[in-house]
Scaffold this motif. Structure first.
Motif, short mmCIF file in Angstrom:
data_model
loop_
_atom_site.label_atom_id
_atom_site.label_comp_id
_atom_site.label_asym_id
_atom_site.label_seq_id
_atom_site.Cartn_x
_atom_site.Cartn_y
_atom_site.Cartn_z
N LEU A 32 -21.21 16.69 13.00
CA LEU A 32 -20.72 17.03 11.66
C LEU A 32 -20.71 18.53 11.43
CD1 LEU A 32 -22.24 14.39 9.25
CD2 LEU A 32 -19.85 14.83 9.73
N GLY B 281 -17.37 19.99 10.77
CA GLY B 281 -17.37 20.27 9.34
C GLY B 281 -16.72 21.59 8.98
N PRO C 182 -14.37 20.65 5.68
CA PRO C 182 -15.63 20.54 4.93
C PRO C 182 -15.67 19.35 3.96
CG PRO C 182 -14.41 22.52 4.30
CD PRO C 182 -13.68 21.89 5.43
N ALA D 296 -16.72 16.32 6.05
CA ALA D 296 -18.15 16.39 6.38
C ALA D 296 -19.00 16.11 5.14
CB ALA D 296 -18.48 17.76 6.95
#
Length: 82
Positions: A12, A16, A20, A23
């Motif tokens: 993640l 991410g 974002p 995530a």
């Protein structure tokens, strides 16, 4: 199990940066389920859509699991675009 959690968190953190929001959905959904399991010993955030026609109206959905599923989908889509 802790090793699997560490691997998932590392993935993640890596993915991410590209997505974002994805995530955040995965982490938020996972933490929500964890909190409810620790605090209440069960999960309470269920959704049901009784007015939806067809078989979808009969099922009960876990909100946190839907967030995790949507987050993983967003992460996979962001990975495919690159």
């Amino acid at each position: 199990l802790p090793a699997a959690g560490a691997l998932a968190l590392a993935g993640l953190l890596r993915w991410g940066r590209r997505c974002p929001a994805g995530a955040g959905l995965v982490l938020g959904g996972g933490l929500s389920n964890l909190y409810e399991r620790v605090r209440h010993r069960r999960v309470y955030d269920y959704l049901r859509f009784p007015k939806v026609p067809g078989p979808l109206g009969r099922y009960v959905y876990n909100l946190a699991d839907l967030a995790v599923f949507a987050g993983v989908g967003a992460l996979l889509l962001s990975r495919r675009r690159r």
